[in-house]
Design an enzyme around this catalytic site. Structure first.
Site, PDB file in Angstrom:
ATOM      1  N   LYS A 199      15.248 -51.847  16.505  1.00  0.00           N
ATOM      2  CA  LYS A 199      16.121 -52.652  15.337  1.00  0.00           C
ATOM      3  C   LYS A 199      15.590 -53.093  14.283  1.00  0.00           C
ATOM      4  O   LYS A 199      16.211 -54.053  13.313  1.00  0.00           O
ATOM      5  CB  LYS A 199      17.191 -53.092  15.783  1.00  0.00           C
ATOM      6  CG  LYS A 199      18.557 -52.122  16.385  1.00  0.00           C
ATOM      7  CD  LYS A 199      19.516 -52.545  16.508  1.00  0.00           C
ATOM      8  CE  LYS A 199      19.877 -52.785  18.031  1.00  0.00           C
ATOM      9  NZ  LYS A 199      21.061 -53.246  19.182  1.00  0.00           N
ATOM     10  N   HIS A 244      -8.317 -51.225  29.564  1.00  0.00           N
ATOM     11  CA  HIS A 244      -7.137 -50.677  30.677  1.00  0.00           C
ATOM     12  C   HIS A 244      -8.026 -51.093  32.782  1.00  0.00           C
ATOM     13  O   HIS A 244      -8.198 -50.594  33.546  1.00  0.00           O
ATOM     14  CB  HIS A 244      -7.309 -49.140  30.790  1.00  0.00           C
ATOM     15  CG  HIS A 244      -6.611 -48.752  31.833  1.00  0.00           C
ATOM     16  ND1 HIS A 244      -5.501 -49.188  32.573  1.00  0.00           N
ATOM     17  CD2 HIS A 244      -5.955 -47.458  31.783  1.00  0.00           C
ATOM     18  CE1 HIS A 244      -4.694 -48.419  33.014  1.00  0.00           C
ATOM     19  NE2 HIS A 244      -4.741 -47.404  32.408  1.00  0.00           N
TER      20      HIS A 244
HETATM   21  N1  ASP Z   1      -5.002 -42.532  31.534  1.00  0.00           N
HETATM   22  C1  ASP Z   1      -6.751 -43.084  31.714  1.00  0.00           C
HETATM   23  C2  ASP Z   1      -5.606 -43.994  29.921  1.00  0.00           C
HETATM   24  O1  ASP Z   1      -4.689 -44.804  29.513  1.00  0.00           O
HETATM   25  C3  ASP Z   1      -7.260 -41.805  30.248  1.00  0.00           C
HETATM   26  C4  ASP Z   1      -6.397 -41.682  29.475  1.00  0.00           C
HETATM   27  O2  ASP Z   1      -5.456 -40.853  29.253  1.00  0.00           O
HETATM   28  O3  ASP Z   1      -7.467 -40.060  29.243  1.00  0.00           O
HETATM   29  O4  ASP Z   1      -6.538 -45.005  29.152  1.00  0.00           O
HETATM   30  N1   CP Z   2      -5.401 -43.374  34.595  1.00  0.00           N
HETATM   31  C1   CP Z   2      -4.580 -43.568  33.491  1.00  0.00           C
HETATM   32  O1   CP Z   2      -4.210 -44.934  33.277  1.00  0.00           O
HETATM   33  O2   CP Z   2      -3.339 -42.351  33.725  1.00  0.00           O
HETATM   34  P1   CP Z   2      -1.792 -42.108  32.889  1.00  0.00           P
HETATM   35  O3   CP Z   2      -2.133 -41.916  31.446  1.00  0.00           O
HETATM   36  O4   CP Z   2      -1.518 -41.121  33.721  1.00  0.00           O
HETATM   37  O5   CP Z   2      -1.348 -43.875  33.245  1.00  0.00           O
END
Ligand code: ASP
Ligand code: CP
Length: 358
Positions: free
Chosen positions: A118, A172
């Site tokens: 929204k 990450h």
């Molecule tokens: N799951 C990992 C990420 O979210 C790696 C991928 O998606 O390839 O970065």
């Molecule tokens: N490795 C990882 O981040 O997996 P997902 O994207 O499934 O969370």
């Protein structure tokens, strides 16, 4: 002690990542992260403490009494899982980690189901979550969003920790923690992680796990990093700059077979075509030589391992799955333990768990 309330967003956001570390720590002298935003905030001491705590939690959880003890440790806390980008493992392993520690959870998995649809800003959404929860675990396609939200919350009346569960193409950090935990466990009875050779293969340009793990590996001694990818998807300059600055041995190449022969760990990644600027751009790149199959498996050392953050497509042939050197399933499960350790530490419960009688 540095606090996020002592610095403006403009000044904070322009600091080098390493210089931001003190602003993200808990204020109790433990040096553990309060907010977890990027890999650069972890040093070897913290990594080893987190791995020890993860081992301790997995040991305690083996008995029913231990599991019940753990379920009580953070039973007074609530966590919000705010995932505006698809996820299986990161979402579920954080959820399971919270459950292990007795933390109650809530979730938004699609911004279209929240009032952002929204027109509510991210800032207001996060403020809303912080009214009901004691921690926010967030994944977003936006680079740097978790960092901005951590600053906003620290400067609000209800500061709570933010854990970055994946931000854009950038970072990450909790994946890198589970990758390091897996590497440490894999080599702990084989002379340790120092001095090893780690090969990264696949989409190194857009894979955020590569950037975060490449950095964490620099916290160990004499690790060589080899980047194997088609030239269009080679590792970006900012990663190389850090390696050069820290005097880390590295190579850039395109021969997976040669690299496999000297690798202690091969870290495969998928082509991240969700980031294509024009549709079908990745499909035009020849990736056929960047897949791990029976031929590569035959070249891999007896004590070496294969890793993958997952999900995979066809970059690791399923014929490798039952080989004892295939570590990707264990790697995924390790994520639950190390995330439990991180969450407990962010709330200040490292010593409580380490010193408990179980
Ligand atoms: N799951 C990992 C990420 O979210 C790696 C991928 O998606 O390839 O970065
Ligand atoms: N490795 C990882 O981040 O997996 P997902 O994207 O499934 O969370």
């Amino acid at each position: 002690m540095a606090k996020l309330t002592d610095i403006s967003w403009e000044d904070f956001s322009t600091l080098y990542l390493e210089s931001k570390k003190p602003y993200l720590e808990r204020q109790d002298g433990s040096l553990m992260p309060y907010h977890t935003l990027f890999a650069q905030q972890f040093d070897r001491n913290i990594l080893e403490r987190l791995c020890s705590l993860a081992n301790r939690i997995r040991f305690i959880n083996k008995s029913k009494e231990g599991a019940l003890y753990l379920k009580n440790v953070l039973a007074h806390k609530r966590a919000m899982l705010y995932f505006s980008q698809p996820s299986s493992r990161t979402f579920l392993s954080h959820l399971a980690a919270c459950q292990l520690l007795g933390i109650t959870t809530g979730s938004v998995r699609d911004a279209a189901t929240s009032s952002e649809f929204k027109g509510e800003s991210h800032e207001d959404s996060i403020r809303t979550f912080s009214s009901y929860f004691d921690m926010i675990i967030m994944r977003s396609p936006e680079r740097g969003l978790a960092e901005k939200m951590a600053w906003e919350l620290s400067n609000s009346e209800r500061p709570i920790p933010i854990l970055n569960a994946g931000s854009g193409k950038d970072q990450h950090p909790t994946q890198a923690l589970l990758d390091i935990y897996t590497l440490i466990r894999s080599f702990e009875n084989k002379g340790g992680l120092d001095g090893r050779t780690v090969v990264f293969c696949g989409d190194l340009l857009r894979g955020r796990t590569v950037r975060s793990l490449s950095y964490l590996l620099t916290d160990f001694n004499d690790i060589k990093q080899i980047f194997v990818a088609p030239k269009e998807l080679q590792v970006p300059d900012d990663v190389i700059e850090i390696l050069k600055k820290k005097n880390i041995r590295f190579e850039i190449g395109d021969d997976l077979r040669e690299a496999t022969k000297i690798a202690d760990a091969v870290y495969m990644t998928r082509i991240q075509d969700e980031w294509d600027e024009s549709k079908g751009e990745s499909a035009k790149i020849d990736t056929s030589r960047f897949k791990f199959r029976a031929e590569e498996l035959a070249l891999l050392g007896k004590e070496s391992i294969i890793m993958h953050p997952l999900p995979r497509r066809d970059e690791i042939d399923t014929c490798c799955d039952h080989d004892p050197r295939a570590m990707y399933w264990r790697q995924m499960r390790n994520g639950m333990w190390i995330r439990a350790a991180l969450i407990a530490s962010s709330f200040g419960f490292e010593r409580t768990i380490m010193d408990c009688g179980y």
